[in-house]
Design an enzyme around this catalytic site. Structure first.
Site, PDB file in Angstrom:
ATOM      1  N   ASP A 176      -8.335   9.563  -4.326  1.00 30.22           N
ATOM      2  CA  ASP A 176      -8.061   8.147  -4.047  1.00 30.22           C
ATOM      3  C   ASP A 176      -6.795   7.969  -3.216  1.00 30.22           C
ATOM      4  O   ASP A 176      -6.485   6.842  -2.804  1.00 30.22           O
ATOM      5  CB  ASP A 176      -7.951   7.348  -5.341  1.00 30.22           C
ATOM      6  CG  ASP A 176      -6.904   7.907  -6.295  1.00 30.22           C
ATOM      7  OD1 ASP A 176      -7.069   9.055  -6.728  1.00 30.22           O
ATOM      8  OD2 ASP A 176      -5.923   7.206  -6.611  1.00 30.22           O
ATOM      9  N   ASP A 204       0.111   6.252   0.251  1.00 27.91           N
ATOM     10  CA  ASP A 204       0.548   6.203  -1.148  1.00 27.91           C
ATOM     11  C   ASP A 204       1.686   7.183  -1.436  1.00 27.91           C
ATOM     12  O   ASP A 204       1.468   8.309  -1.888  1.00 27.91           O
ATOM     13  CB  ASP A 204      -0.614   6.462  -2.108  1.00 27.91           C
ATOM     14  CG  ASP A 204      -1.589   5.293  -2.129  1.00 27.91           C
ATOM     15  OD1 ASP A 204      -1.197   4.196  -1.719  1.00 27.91           O
ATOM     16  OD2 ASP A 204      -2.743   5.481  -2.562  1.00 27.91           O
TER      17      ASP A 204
END
Length: 640
Positions: free
Chosen positions: A392, A402
């Site tokens: 993810d 991220d």
């Protein structure tokens, strides 16, 4: 599967409270999706020098317009089925919010007017340049705070700048994305944007599409048991590293600005039942897309009923982010042989039709594999360790995305992981990143296979291309770092072994290496002089090992025929002097938590020119102090 080696604002705060009957759902219903027609863009906006206010941005909500969404718009944690997103408003509570850092580079991407947005940010507050009046405002479930800047030459004209985001930003349609993914090698099920809310997509004057996303903006249906908030320390890290990676030349999501909320957030950094209150903050992230491998995986996990969503997502991604693939004609057919009976069995441009639109799944997966391989090779080149390479956290565009417990190498250690959650297995350590990238490609390929977008042979070919692309790019990178025209495996392997044995600072070593002269007549006792600042505390035996390597290296330099001056300039253009070593951002965080944000801004300015000498800034290239190796600095948890 093939294996790859290698002061709060001093200006007026206006707080207004919307009618109590205004709910999140009402707010969303009142926001209409506006079809964007490129022909209607003001001619003036097509000029490359056009500069806009936020209220004048050209919105194009292709994601929510073209893909299935959640019929509900609340933020109650739950399973969201048959949907790619949920419309939800930011809900982070704020009190005396403060804009503390801003990226001029990202503002340029979005065509934001620097004259209107020129705020000189001082420690403890905002100092307004010219005769600007500032009011700060934000919307959050009933509390509206708006930031207005009135510029002298615009007289009484005022425009909103919603750094912390919500409905007052005209044209925004906030949503949280649904996705899943493998975490630490195990399927984790539904994940999604648990603390990130996308405001929407805009088109700049070059017709480039950029998504604006707020990280730490409040709960979404994907927050599970968390609060959807972000703390100052993690927000500073993400803001800075997003920009640092860009200026290092590594594909990455970007960060427009960093804002403190004025509220405190409870966090247990080390999961040791010792939580503490930390200042809250929000980062405005910017990317051409925040689609991840997990955006597709979640639908594959739910069976054939949702496989149509995978195909719709693939269609969307190719049309908007890989248009060159959609335009490949059969006359430009690409195929390969698997070696089975010498027959060409895979046509990379064989179209599989979805909703009357051809999707070249095999070509697409190969490009994603190659982009990912190239990204990881660049990480290895600068000594960057992501720390949480879950599926993810893998961008389909090949971007670094991220920023959690990341870290740049100082003392070279192939087993280095900046993530305490990754201990003791060190799945995501520096040396494992190439293999983990391949593993994630395999999971993504399995998802496309489930949706019948590619075959197993096409999946295998994509993974082979990953390995080839990684090694090709990595060899070029390492050759350039050494100032050589050709890759020398033995020389590189011996160098990396020496660096690991003596724990040599990775960044400083390669920067110092450019001072070596291509002169085989250098006396043996002077061979290591150019490296004396980085080869510390090594005994006689290790000095001999290094001298032998330097002699071999000099011989290769002589063979290259490149002058010392030319080679030094070339090497310094690829070996940064400044990288965001953990202790640097920790110093900035420590000061920021006391209300002084000057170091955050200094770091940003230094890191915008990582390959330049920048006289007077040498302290940012020093070896880490002893305190840099304490927990919470050299290593962090996923919740940090």
């Amino acid at each position: 599967m093939p294996r790859v080696h290698g002061r709060q604002p001093s200006h007026g705060l206006a707080f207004t409270r919307p009618p109590s009957s205004l709910s999140v759902a009402d707010g969303l219903e009142n926001q209409s999706l506006r079809e964007h027609d490129n022909n209607n863009i003001n001619n003036e906006n097509k000029n490359k020098n056009v500069k806009l206010s936020l209220e004048d941005l050209n919105w194009d909500h292709s994601f929510v317009r073209g893909l299935p969404g959640d019929p509900r718009s609340d933020s109650i944690p739950r399973q969201v089925l048959h949907a790619c997103y949920t419309k939800v408003l930011p809900s982070a509570e704020v009190e005396n919010p403060m804009l503390v850092a801003w990226s001029d580079s990202v503002a340029d991407l979005l065509d934001l007017d620097p004259k209107e947005l020129t705020i000189h940010i001082m420690s403890g507050g905002l100092e307004v340049v010219s005769e600007m009046s500032v009011e700060i405002a934000l919307v959050e479930m009933g509390l509206t705070i708006q930031l207005f800047i009135g510029v002298a030459d615009l007289k009484d004209q005022i425009f909103p700048l919603n750094c912390l985001g919500a409905s007052p930003l005209a044209g925004a349609v906030p949503y949280a994305q649904c996705y899943g993914g493998h975490q630490f090698g195990t399927w984790a099920g539904k994940l999604g944007d648990g603390r990130a809310i996308t405001l929407g997509e805009i088109l700049n004057s070059k017709l480039e599409k950029w998504e604006l996303q707020l990280k730490g903006a409040g709960k979404t249906p994907y927050s599970r048991f968390a609060d959807g908030l972000a703390v100052l320390q993690s927000s500073i890290r993400e803001f800075l590293c997003s920009e640092v990676m860009h200026f290092l030349g590594i594909p990455t999501t970007r960060a427009l600005c960093l804002v403190t909320t004025g509220k405190f957030v409870t966090r247990d950094m080390f999961y040791d039942v010792n939580p503490k209150e930390e200042p809250g903050a929000i980062v405005c992230r910017v990317s051409q897309s925040f689609l991840r491998f997990g955006s597709f995986q979640i639908h594959a996990s739910r069976g054939e009923e949702d496989h149509g969503i995978i195909r719709a997502l693939a269609d969307y991604a190719i049309r908007h982010h890989f248009p060159h693939i959609e335009n490949i004609s059969k006359r430009e057919s690409l195929s390969f042989s698997t070696g089975d009976d010498d027959q060409l069995v895979v046509d990379l441009t064989a179209n599989k039709w979805i909703y009357e639109i051809p999707v070249c799944g095999s070509t697409w997966i190969v490009e994603i594999a190659k982009r990912t391989a190239s990204l990881v090779a660049r990480w290895q080149g600068v000594g960057f360790t992501h720390g949480v390479l879950n599926a993810d956290n893998m961008s389909i565009l090949g971007l670094t995305i991220d920023y959690g417990p990341f870290g740049f190498l100082d003392a070279f250690d192939p087993s280095y992981t900046p993530n305490t959650t990754d201990l003791p297995g060190r799945r995501y350590c520096f040396a494992n990143q190439p293999d983990i990238g391949l593993w994630n490609i395999a999971q993504f390929a399995s998802t496309l296979m489930a949706a019948h977008l590619i075959t197993d042979k096409e999946a295998n070919y994509a993974m082979e291309r990953y390995g080839t692309k990684f090694m090709d790019e990595y060899q070029v990178i390492m050759s350039r770092k050494l100032g050589l025209q050709k890759y020398n495996k033995q020389l590189v392997n011996k160098l990396l072994n020496n660096l690991a044995i003596d724990k040599v600072d990775y960044t400083n070593f390669f920067r110092s290496l450019s001072n070596i002269k291509a002169d085989p007549g250098i006396p043996e006792d002077e061979l290591l002089v150019p490296l004396k600042a980085v080869l510390l505390d090594i005994g006689k035996e290790r000095k001999e090992a290094w001298a032998n390597w330097v002699q071999s290296y000099i011989q290769k330099l002589v063979e290259s025929g490149i002058s010392d001056e030319e080679r030094k300039a070339s090497m310094e253009s690829v070996n940064p002097k400044y990288v965001l070593i953990n202790y640097l951002y920790q110093s900035a965080i420590d000061a920021a938590e006391l209300g002084d944000f000057r170091e955050v801004r200094r770091l940003l300015k230094v890191m915008e020119r990582p390959y330049d000498e920048q006289p007077g800034m040498e302290k940012y290239a020093r070896l880490p102090p002893a305190w840099a190796y304490r927990p919470g600095v050299c290593m962090l948890s996923c919740s940090s």
